[in-house]
Structure formats: structure tokens, C-alpha cells
Scaffold this active site. Structure first.
Site, PDB file in Angstrom:
ATOM      1  N   CYS A 154       1.622  11.863  -2.881  1.00 48.59           N
ATOM      2  CA  CYS A 154       2.888  11.141  -3.032  1.00 48.59           C
ATOM      3  C   CYS A 154       3.834  11.835  -4.008  1.00 48.59           C
ATOM      4  CB  CYS A 154       2.630   9.708  -3.483  1.00 48.59           C
ATOM      5  SG  CYS A 154       1.737   8.739  -2.250  1.00 48.59           S
ATOM      6  N   ALA A 166      -5.796   2.367   5.056  1.00 50.21           N
ATOM      7  CA  ALA A 166      -6.692   2.718   6.159  1.00 50.21           C
ATOM      8  C   ALA A 166      -6.983   4.206   6.218  1.00 50.21           C
ATOM      9  CB  ALA A 166      -6.084   2.256   7.487  1.00 50.21           C
ATOM     10  N   HIS A 167      -5.971   5.037   5.957  1.00 50.77           N
ATOM     11  CA  HIS A 167      -6.150   6.480   6.183  1.00 50.77           C
ATOM     12  C   HIS A 167      -7.018   7.150   5.127  1.00 50.77           C
ATOM     13  CE1 HIS A 167      -3.034   8.133   3.259  1.00 50.77           C
ATOM     14  NE2 HIS A 167      -2.775   6.851   3.263  1.00 50.77           N
ATOM     15  N   THR A 180       6.480  -7.894  12.738  1.00 51.20           N
ATOM     16  CA  THR A 180       5.580  -7.817  13.884  1.00 51.20           C
ATOM     17  C   THR A 180       4.331  -7.023  13.533  1.00 51.20           C
ATOM     18  OG1 THR A 180       7.472  -7.894  15.388  1.00 51.20           O
ATOM     19  CG2 THR A 180       5.382  -7.110  16.295  1.00 51.20           C
TER      20      THR A 180
END
Length: 378
Positions: free
Chosen positions: A316, A190-191, A227
């Protein structure tokens, strides 16, 4: 002084509509999306709306979309699916593919690339005959090189070999159509499209093999336990909606003009500079440059002191003193690798930002070259 942010390949600034969507979700009456009550149903509804928007963005079916914590989890899930199998990948993949494949493959083949980071289709054809999975990224995060994935898929389908592509850098910048590409698995974060950090997508084509990476609850139709990250998924859905409705690929095409101007000026105004990104078949925002006798990390620090943010490669790998594995695979030259920086432009990059960079970069390079033991011009 306004900071100049040229590290969009690491993380794009969050879109205003994404922030607003997440704030609205925080104010809504939401519970656990797995719960069978009003608050749970409200949460589930938001998640499914986001799933539809993400599916539309990459031309997939909603049930083919699995929400993850990011591209790394998505890539690891694909490699887990082929644990113990013969996996073929390239030497310029993101570590979340390379290291995950090394940890899980029964047999791993890492293909070489040309000077721009592209895999030879002939190598794909040769290995696909005996491979279970071929995984090649759609666009490289350090060089910006776009791979001819459709061509690779054609080679693989002749032998019923499955194909995964890490499309993290490509989605939102160029057209990414899962059905047109023909891939079986596709991942992104998403980012990288103006969404929040901590949310990602794994596209799994209907009918292909799948193995859970995590077990527990029955979230994501039993395919990804845990969740649901409601706020992250809502933000991801908002970013996907913006990319679709605003035709973000066309907006990014405008960024190419600024990138080309920056490249032209660096080559003209900074002695002993060279470009590592291809002229054609390259992402609109990524520009990788090398400067002889000037160390990349030093360039980065000097620019940061001037209010300019760049990187020396994948975020990373930050803090790793070894030369970039991507640069070494493409150029086979440690000096070139150590002297490279990545300038990744964004939708809010301006001509003034380019002027700011060029006002300070030549002087920084001259200073570092003057301090170096390497003789420039020799």
C-alpha cells in the site's frame, strides 16, 4: 525461467479451489442477493454459506461476520464507529488503521514499539484507562512480528475499553480465534489467504458499538450498504473452507524451515546484512532483511530483472520514497529502513527458490555496495 514469487504478504496466489468455486458461481443462475426471487435466493444462499465458513475459521458466530471490500474498508469502519473518541494505536499499524484513526479520532495516541515492532503492555495498560478504543494489529505486515493481543485485551477489559485487531497477515498462517483473543473487532482480507482481491471481513462481536461506514441499501443486515460482491464472497468462503479443512496453519509451519534457511544463508553469505524480523513470535513466511550501503528499491529492481519478486515493505506504500514508517518506528535509522527488503514466502515456495535467490542476491548486493557513497566496513 520460472519466476520466484516472494511477495506473498502483499497478495497470495489464488488457490485452485477458490478459482473453481468462483467459476462455478459464474455458471450458476444467480441474481442480486437482495432480490426476492429464485436467482436472488440462490445468490443469498452462497453468501450465507461463505459467512458460516468464515465464522468457523476464526471461531465467531455467523451473524458477527460482515463482508466488506477488504481490510481497508473493515479498518475504516471500526475507526468510523469511534469517530470523535479517544483512540489508541501503535506506530507500526497498517496505513488503513493509522490514517483512518488520524482522520476520525477526537484524540489519538500512537504508542511507540520496541526494535521488533512490539508494543509494551504497560503502555497499553496506562492508556486503556482513558481510551475508548485500542487498535493493535495481530501480526505486522513488514516485520512479521506477532503481538500478544490477549495480554493487551486483558489490560483493556479492566477498564471496559474496546479492542480491535487487524489480523490481515495472521489469518490462515497462525491460529486466530476471535473468542480466545477476546477482541471486539477483527479484520482481514481475502487475498491474503488465497482468495480474490476485493473481498474482506469485519468481525463485530455481538453487543459492541457499531456505526455504518456507508449508507444506502439494507445489505449485511443493514450494516454495510451496497450490492453484494457475490463472486468475491464465494471466493473468500472457499479460501476460508480450504484453510480450515487443510489445517493451513500446520502447512505454514513448514514454511518457517525454508525461511530460517534463507535467513541463515543471507547472514552467512552476504556481508553487512542484518535481520529485522524476530527469531521468536514471528509469522512463518515473513523475513525482513537490511543490507548496508544497498538501497532497498534498487535491490528489488535487480531481483525482479532476475525473475525474483520481493518488496520493500507494505504494498500500500509502493511508490513512496520516504522510508517505511514501520522500520523507522522499530529501528529509528533511516539507512537501515532504506536498505531493507521483505521476502515473504508462500506455501508453494521451494528449496529451489531459495537456491535461486542465493545464486543472485550476494552479487547484486556487492554491486550496489560498490556503487554506493557509503563506505562498508568503515
Amino acid at each position: 525461467m520460472r519466476r520466484v514469487y516472494l511477495d506473498n504478504a502483499a497478495t497470495e496466489k489464488m488457490l485452485p479451489c477458490v478459482k473453481q468455486a468462483m467459476l462455478d458461481a459464474m455458471d450458476a443462475e444467480l441474481g442480486n442477493a437482495a432480490a426476492l426471487h429464485y436467482e436472488g435466493w440462490n445468490a443469498k444462499k452462497l453468501i450465507e454459506e461463505a459467512r458460516v465458513r468464515v465464522a468457523r475459521l476464526i471461531n465467531a458466530e455467523p451473524e458477527e461476520i460482515i463482508f466488506t471490500s477488504g481490510g481497508t474498508e473493515a479498518n475504516n469502519t471500526v475507526m468510523e464507529t469511534f469517530r470523535g473518541k479517544r483512540i489508541v494505536t501503535s506506530s507500526v499499524e497498517h496505513p488503513s488503521v493509522l490514517e483512518a484513526a488520524r482522520a476520525r479520532a477526537g484524540e489519538l495516541v500512537v504508542l511507540p514499539v520496541d526494535r521488533w515492532g512490539r508494543v509494551d503492555a504497560g503502555d497499553i495498560e496506562k492508556e486503556a484507562k482513558v481510551a475508548d478504543l485500542v487498535s493493535v494489529m495481530l501480526a505486522n505486515n513488514e516485520l512479521g512480528t506477532i503481538e500478544p493481543i490477549k495480554e493487551y485485551v486483558k489490560c483493556c477489559k479492566n477498564y471496559n475499553t474496546y479492542v480491535h485487531t487487524d489480523a490481515t497477515q495472521a489469518v490462515g498462517k497462525i491460529k486466530v480465534d476471535a473468542k480466545e483473543l477476546g477482541v471486539d473487532y477483527l479484520s482481514f482480507s481475502a487475498h491474503k489467504i488465497g482468495g480474490p482481491i476485493g473481498a474482506g471481513v469485519l468481525y463485530v462481536k455481538n453487543g459492541v458499538p457499531y456505526r455504518n461506514l456507508m449508507y444506502g441499501g439494507k445489505q449485511e443486515e443493514g450494516r454495510r450498504a451496497g450490492t453484494s460482491n457475490i463472486l468475491g464472497i464465494v471466493g473468500l468462503g472457499a479460501a476460508a473452507r480450504w484453510c480450515w479443512e487443510e489445517w493451513s496453519c500446520r502447512k505454514w509451519a513448514e514454511v518457517t524451515k525454508l525461511k530460517n534457511e534463507l535467513k541463515r544463508r543471507i547472514l552467512a553469505e552476504v556481508p553487512y546484512s542484518s535481520c529485522n524480523s524476530p527469531d521468536e513470535g514471528c509469522l512463518p513466511g515473513i523475513l525482513n532483511m537490511s543490507f548496508r550501503a544497498a538501497e532497498g528499491e534498487s535491490i528489488q529492481l535487480y531481483l525482479d530483472a532476475e525473475g525474483i519478486c520481493v518488496s520493500t515493505g507494505s504494498a500500500c506504500a509502493a511508490g513512496d520514497i520516504k522510508p517505511s514508517h514501520v522500520m523507522m518506528a522499530a529501528r529509528h535509522d533511516a539507512e537501515v529502513a532504506h536498505s531493507s527488503i521483505r521476502l515473504s514466502l508462500g506455501l508453494d515456495t521451494t528449496k529451489e527458490d531459495i537456491e535461486r535467490v542465493m545464486a543472485v542476491l550476494p552479487g547484486i548486493i556487492r554491486k550496489l555496495q560498490g556503487m554506493s557513497t557509503i563506505k562498508v566496513g568503515a
